[in-house]
Design an enzyme around this catalytic site. Structure first.
Site, PDB file in Angstrom:
ATOM      1  N   ASP A 194       0.835  -1.215   0.000  1.00  0.00           N
ATOM      2  CA  ASP A 194       0.000   0.000   0.000  1.00  0.00           C
ATOM      3  C   ASP A 194       0.867   1.263   0.000  1.00  0.00           C
ATOM      4  O   ASP A 194       1.721   1.434   0.856  1.00  0.00           O
ATOM      5  CB  ASP A 194      -0.866  -0.042   1.277  1.00  0.00           C
ATOM      6  CG  ASP A 194      -1.827   1.140   1.401  1.00  0.00           C
ATOM      7  OD1 ASP A 194      -2.004   1.894   0.426  1.00  0.00           O
ATOM      8  OD2 ASP A 194      -2.427   1.278   2.503  1.00  0.00           O
ATOM      9  N   HIS A 367      -4.286   4.574   6.583  1.00  0.00           N
ATOM     10  CA  HIS A 367      -3.176   4.022   5.805  1.00  0.00           C
ATOM     11  C   HIS A 367      -1.840   4.226   6.526  1.00  0.00           C
ATOM     12  O   HIS A 367      -1.640   5.220   7.226  1.00  0.00           O
ATOM     13  CB  HIS A 367      -3.113   4.690   4.431  1.00  0.00           C
ATOM     14  CG  HIS A 367      -4.291   4.384   3.565  1.00  0.00           C
ATOM     15  ND1 HIS A 367      -4.349   3.261   2.773  1.00  0.00           N
ATOM     16  CD2 HIS A 367      -5.462   5.042   3.373  1.00  0.00           C
ATOM     17  CE1 HIS A 367      -5.510   3.249   2.132  1.00  0.00           C
ATOM     18  NE2 HIS A 367      -6.200   4.316   2.470  1.00  0.00           N
TER      19      HIS A 367
END
Lengths: 554, 554
Positions: A194, A367
């Protein structure tokens, strides 16, 4: 590269921009897909509902396909499913909440064959085709997210999903970094990681911090409180309920997606709603305003969202009152900054006190920031590092993090949608690109629209259009129905009447020229006169509207 | 409130959003104007060139007008001048550079009466009408900025201009805070204070820090360097030249506004260009790429800017090469974030290494952050605090800073464009609003466009338009020229042909109904059939294009 001992990745989305995540992984003629998301439109795609991946590669290799595996229930990971399942059936794997959300999308598909849903057990290995898949739980801005450790005969592939490392998770579920550590000790061929927050230094703050900030605002508020957040952010919603309960307030839920999401999450026990806390919006006046909390959608300034309708005073039941506290518990998705500012400014104008990320600490990201990414890389210790989920700028930052930790630049790949990545224990390279199309969804339409449509929309929006109809008789060589003008989106200019009068004269004169010079074919007349009018209008007014001239012929 | 002893402020722009700054100040029937800027468009105003203040209040009170005073040369402070000077003449006051920039705008006005320009001497008091004006120099992202201390018979008014407090200014010119301190000791009735960065904690970093960050990037770059910045940011440009000279590089200037700005600033001695450093773009190949610096426009992702054309590979002379270092020495203006990201992503895709604000320290702001605002308030010690230059969210933050320092909430005003603010030594209040119109400029047109135009543009861009022409004879009661369809911006949908065929049948049937029911008036026919078609298209395709039906009648 011996085919048998190599593995193929084909990202169909999610690596040339944020959204429509979809990764194909192939080994020994067996194929699995990880996620199938949608992408929200931006200025370049006005009026589009959303974009989805181009599925043609999957359809072409449908005989290899074993399963689709979902990492979590966000739209950019599951929103493409209804369109994929129009074309095919394949077993779906996901955690309970993720499948719950996917089902609400797929259940509406009229007259469909049944779909096979399989709940992931994160304690077990799942064998599909050539792959033994172990799942590790991850913290993210929706519960029940997972990443994948895919064991193959040439090594382990780790797909991080969307993740952060939160040491104080609301539901007590930690990112299972021990599994990554174990895989790292076994040896990891490639880490797909990610990249969304790779530009952010340090650590992403724990979700728990938001609860504290909310409590602080709730304590200071003397009147009504309106909290907007993402409807899928169940942990955030849990905290809003918990703080409301602690402060002995009632919660009104506003916004269809919020209602739906709360329903699913509480049915599946991901959300524990304190007893008797929810009141329907029509009972709002039965309680003192100091006891009211309104939980709403609209964190992105979306025109039709509950919060924006309140800000515009267009909400059916809720008007902003002086002294209301509004908390926007979210951050702007890039491109929405201005819309959100507009909503905030209108709320302030109506007398609300507004708290939002940049001044209040009422949001943290889902995130991983740089230090968490480093932790992931350190534990996985991969041979190849492949940034996923991001624009080029995010992926490049992510690659630089890996390089700073000693991974050779040749072993970090900046991949694009449609790239064919082949890897074995000796080499990892991009061997081609399947050239996926942009697939847009608008209304019930779905297709790869011609770029001219988007270009036209841009021009229409920037310059407007002048539509002219005129009827002629070619046999009599004369105009029998005089020109009629319709203008849409044309800016008022002082002398527009004069310009149109002159323009009309030009049209009639040019038509005469056509008649005299025997130019009687309709398309030719239209092109000839349109060209003249465009030049005339630009010269006179410095504007370049679309000019659409229709000559009807008798 | 005795009229004689009160003072009137009328902000015509700059306080209901960032841009088109313009403040009218009146006392004893004498009026001065501070600044006359433009505002750049956003998503809500597609295709507009820019917005300017509504001048009607000024034109109505033209006999009172004494002068227009410019604080600095940015577009949002001087860009409205050509439109104001179409309507009137009044002496202009400004510093040397500010007037230089204003003149380039006003010199192009064909057939104009001469304009009186007066250079401000910051060491002297300027007496205009009822006002004795002292200027204090301020640091900002353009040289030669000033703020105003306006002495009136009821007290001092301070207008901060756009400012920051930079203790290491590039040109050695500091914000003259001692003048503010002196005015504060005399007593300040009202402080009108820049709110742009009121959300930012701490201090804005000094401009000098950018020079150091640039030097660091220049030292690490082994190939070509491209630096983009605002063309008016002369100190930034000076630092880019200085670092280039130190590193023995040559500078190519790209972009019309950059060339123009450098020309004016160096002619007026605000920019000292090292000798022999500039080379024309067509000599670029005569030097090794490691010696080349390209100074460019395009920090906001503007489609036609030099940097964006390079990113798109559409620049006539400069193509991005692998290994180029691109430095975007600016921050996004709100609303431009996505466009800038797109430019950055394309540059990366072409092989450039890109440094931009969020990862590199290559930009600092020109506006005061919270600690500098506190310093300004502390020195001025005003009775009334009036935030200017900002959206509601910025002004509210600014007011809260003042309140945190002990200014009574009743003495901090959140004013909007068009408000009439009256103040004396007892009270300061908003007594009304002149209701200024939105004035848009597009092409050579200027006017207050109907909101319907902008609404149409939105719909055109989101939904597209279907134009239909048909010719009928009312005497014969039949269609004599059959319907013709033009579609612009309509998304492709699978069964569009079938839908159109059915729609056409509906049109013809409806026309028959009109004939039969004696509905022969053109507008009525058009409305009747349009309504039917709109419903049909929405039902079939779930899209809502504008349907423009023109019935030509013989």
């Amino acid at each position: 590269m011996a085919k048998k001992n190599s593995l193929k990745l084909v990202p169909l989305g999610g690596v040339s921009g944020i959204g429509k995540n979809m990764m194909v992984i192939e080994k020994n003629n067996k194929m699995i897909i990880i996620d199938c998301g949608l992408e929200f439109p931006d200025d370049e795609t006005p009026g589009i509902d959303f974009l989805i991946p181009d599925f043609s590669y999957v359809l072409k290799n449908i005989n290899k396909l074993q399963a689709i595996i979902l990492t979590h229930g966000h739209e950019d990971h599951i929103g493409g499913l209804p369109f994929l399942f129009k074309r095919l059936r394949t077993p779906i794997y996901g955690t309970k909440l993720t499948l719950g959300l996917a089902k609400t999308k797929l259940n509406n598909m009229a007259g469909s064959d049944p779909i096979e849903y399989n709940v992931i057990d994160t304690g077990k290995i799942l064998s599909i085709g050539s792959f033994d898949i172990e799942f590790f739980r991850v913290n993210h801005s929706i519960p029940d997210g997972v990443g994948l450790i895919i064991r193959t005969d040439i090594g382990n592939i780790i797909h991080s999903g969307d993740f952060k490392i939160d040491h104080y998770p609301i539901d007590g579920v930690h990112t299972e970094i021990h599994k990554i550590a174990r895989a790292g000790e076994e040896g990891v061929l490639a880490l797909l990681c990610d990249s969304t927050n790779a530009e952010e230094e340090g650590y992403t703050l724990p979700e728990r911090d938001v609860g504290r900030a909310l409590m602080d605002k709730f304590e200071k508020a003397s009147k009504r409180i309106i909290v907007a957040t993402f409807s899928s952010h169940i942990h955030r919603i849990q905290q809003i309920f918990d703080v409301s309960a602690k402060m002995k307030k009632k919660v009104v839920i506003s916004g269809r997606s919020m209602l739906k999401s709360i329903k699913i999450a509480s049915e599946l026990s991901y959300l524990k709603i304190p007893e008797n806390i929810i009141i329907p919006v029509n009972k709002i006046d039965d309680f003192p305003i100091s006891e009211i909390v309104i939980l709403s959608t609209g964190t992105q300034g979306e025109p039709l969202s509950a919060l924006n309708r309140m800000a515009m005073d267009e909400h059916r039941r809720i008007s902003i009152m002086k002294g209301d506290t509004v908390i926007i518990s979210a951050s702007p998705i890039p491109g929405n900054e201005k819309a959100i500012s507009n909503t905030i400014n209108m709320l302030i104008k109506r007398g609300a006190e507004v708290f939002y990320e940049s001044i209040a600490g009422v949001h943290v990201s889902g995130h991983a920031a740089q230090e968490e990414i480093k932790m992931m890389i350190s534990l996985a210790d991969p041979l190849y590092f492949i940034p996923i989920h991001g624009e080029n700028k995010h992926k490049i930052q992510n690659a630089q993090i890996a390089q700073s930790m000693g991974i050779h630049p040749d072993n970090t790949l900046n991949i694009q949608n449609g790239d064919i990545i082949k890897m074995n224990t000796n080499v990892c390279r991009i061997s081609g690109n399947i050239k996926p199309k942009n697939v847009y969804v608008d209304g019930i339409g779905m297709g790869n629209i011609e770029d001219t449509v988007l270009r036209d929309r841009k021009v229409l929006s920037n310059n407007g259009i002048i539509f002219i109809s005129v009827g002629i008789s070619t046999s009599e060589r004369k105009i029998i129905m005089r020109p009629d003008y319709t203008m849409k989106g044309i800016i008022f200019i002082d002398n527009i009447d004069e310009i149109l009068r002159e323009g009309n004269k030009l049209l009639i004169d040019s038509m005469d020229t056509c008649f005299k010079e025997n130019m009687l074919e309709r398309n030719r007349i239209e092109n000839y006169i349109t060209d003249k009018l465009e030049k005339f209008i630009f010269k006179k007014a410095r504007i370049k509207p679309i000019i659409a001239l229709k000559v009807l012929v008798k």
